[in-house]
Design a protein around this motif. Structure first.
Motif, PDB file in Angstrom:
ATOM      1  N   TRP A 123       0.841  -1.206   0.000  1.00 44.99           N
ATOM      2  CA  TRP A 123       0.000   0.000   0.000  1.00 44.99           C
ATOM      3  C   TRP A 123       0.870   1.247   0.000  1.00 44.99           C
ATOM      4  O   TRP A 123       0.726   2.132  -0.843  1.00 44.99           O
ATOM      5  N   LYS A 124       1.818   1.296   0.927  1.00 44.93           N
ATOM      6  CA  LYS A 124       2.671   2.477   1.044  1.00 44.93           C
ATOM      7  C   LYS A 124       3.615   2.615  -0.149  1.00 44.93           C
ATOM      8  O   LYS A 124       3.893   3.727  -0.601  1.00 44.93           O
ATOM      9  N   LEU A 127       1.603   4.100  -2.895  1.00 47.19           N
ATOM     10  CA  LEU A 127       1.408   5.532  -2.616  1.00 47.19           C
ATOM     11  C   LEU A 127       2.660   6.321  -2.990  1.00 47.19           C
ATOM     12  O   LEU A 127       2.577   7.392  -3.600  1.00 47.19           O
ATOM     13  N   GLN A 128       3.820   5.801  -2.623  1.00 49.23           N
ATOM     14  CA  GLN A 128       5.081   6.489  -2.926  1.00 49.23           C
ATOM     15  C   GLN A 128       5.261   6.639  -4.432  1.00 49.23           C
ATOM     16  O   GLN A 128       5.674   7.694  -4.906  1.00 49.23           O
ATOM     17  N   LEU A 131       3.013   9.380  -5.602  1.00 51.32           N
ATOM     18  CA  LEU A 131       3.563  10.684  -5.192  1.00 51.32           C
ATOM     19  C   LEU A 131       4.721  11.078  -6.102  1.00 51.32           C
ATOM     20  O   LEU A 131       4.791  12.216  -6.583  1.00 51.32           O
ATOM     21  N   THR A 141       2.595  13.438   2.364  1.00 50.46           N
ATOM     22  CA  THR A 141       3.547  12.355   2.618  1.00 50.46           C
ATOM     23  C   THR A 141       2.780  11.038   2.670  1.00 50.46           C
ATOM     24  O   THR A 141       1.563  11.022   2.857  1.00 50.46           O
ATOM     25  N   VAL A 142       3.518   9.947   2.532  1.00 54.21           N
ATOM     26  CA  VAL A 142       2.904   8.626   2.607  1.00 54.21           C
ATOM     27  C   VAL A 142       2.224   8.439   3.968  1.00 54.21           C
ATOM     28  O   VAL A 142       1.094   7.933   4.033  1.00 54.21           O
ATOM     29  N   ASP A 143       2.888   8.857   5.039  1.00 54.30           N
ATOM     30  CA  ASP A 143       2.289   8.691   6.368  1.00 54.30           C
ATOM     31  C   ASP A 143       1.010   9.513   6.511  1.00 54.30           C
ATOM     32  O   ASP A 143       0.037   9.048   7.109  1.00 54.30           O
ATOM     33  N   HIS A 146      -1.665   7.695   4.591  1.00 51.38           N
ATOM     34  CA  HIS A 146      -2.056   6.465   5.293  1.00 51.38           C
ATOM     35  C   HIS A 146      -2.964   6.782   6.485  1.00 51.38           C
ATOM     36  O   HIS A 146      -3.980   6.107   6.692  1.00 51.38           O
TER      37      HIS A 146
END
Length: 184
Positions: A123-124, A127-128, A131, A141-143, A146
């Motif tokens: 998932w992350k 996302l990265q 981005l 940001t990814v965090d 999330h």
């Protein structure tokens, strides 16, 4: 025998997701078993919580991996993984809650933390990629994304528990909110 154990685990996830300090009697009541029966399967709260975490990580990781593998398109993959996270529902939010509590010191060297990170690795990573390629608003940001995702899952769960929206409608609203919130 497995059915009773599974009922206890599912009840614990529901109860502890709402209140981590809830008494085991509440879990037993939710599972429709006696406290004594609960203790036949789990000697204490810690053992039950450990089993819940293991069950959740396994279910969420499998759901995310299946969704990830449905397409090569990162944008379509994001949507598929988003819905997989919604389908994990309480499991997803409970696991996230356990790893973001104020007294939790998240460390990659810790086995439970490492397994949590692995659960959301695909998932992350996706996302990265989104981005980096500018498909998602690069100011995020990814965090952040999330955590935003986790909050959307909570709203989705609450709408389902209150019966205020049909499941399909709630899923559409959740995706609309999330996708617009991250700039897709």
């Amino acid at each position: 025998m497995k059915d009773t154990e599974q009922s206890i685990i599912e009840a614990a996830i529901l109860i502890f997701n709402e209140d981590l300090s809830a008494p085991l009697e509440k879990v037993a009541d939710q599972a429709q078993v006696t406290r004594r029966t609960l203790h036949r399967y789990f000697k204490d709260r810690k053992e039950l919580m450990d089993k819940c975490q293991k069950e959740i990580r396994k279910a969420c990781a499998a759901a995310m991996a299946n969704a990830y593998n449905t397409t090569q398109n990162p944008k379509e993959r994001l949507e598929a993984m988003f819905y997989a996270g919604l389908d994990c529902g309480s499991k997803n939010t409970f696991l996230h809650k356990l790893h973001t509590l104020h007294d939790h010191k998240h460390q990659a060297a810790n086995e439970e933390c490492s397994e949590y990170d692995h659960t959301f690795e695909l998932w992350k990573g996706n996302l990265q990629l989104l981005l980096t390629t500018g498909i998602i608003n690069q100011g995020m940001t990814v965090d952040w994304i999330h955590n935003f995702f986790q909050s959307v899952v909570v709203v989705f769960i609450n709408s389902q528990q209150k019966g205020s929206l049909a499941r399909a409608e709630a899923r559409q609203l959740a995706w609309f909110s999330f996708s617009k919130g991250i700039g897709i």
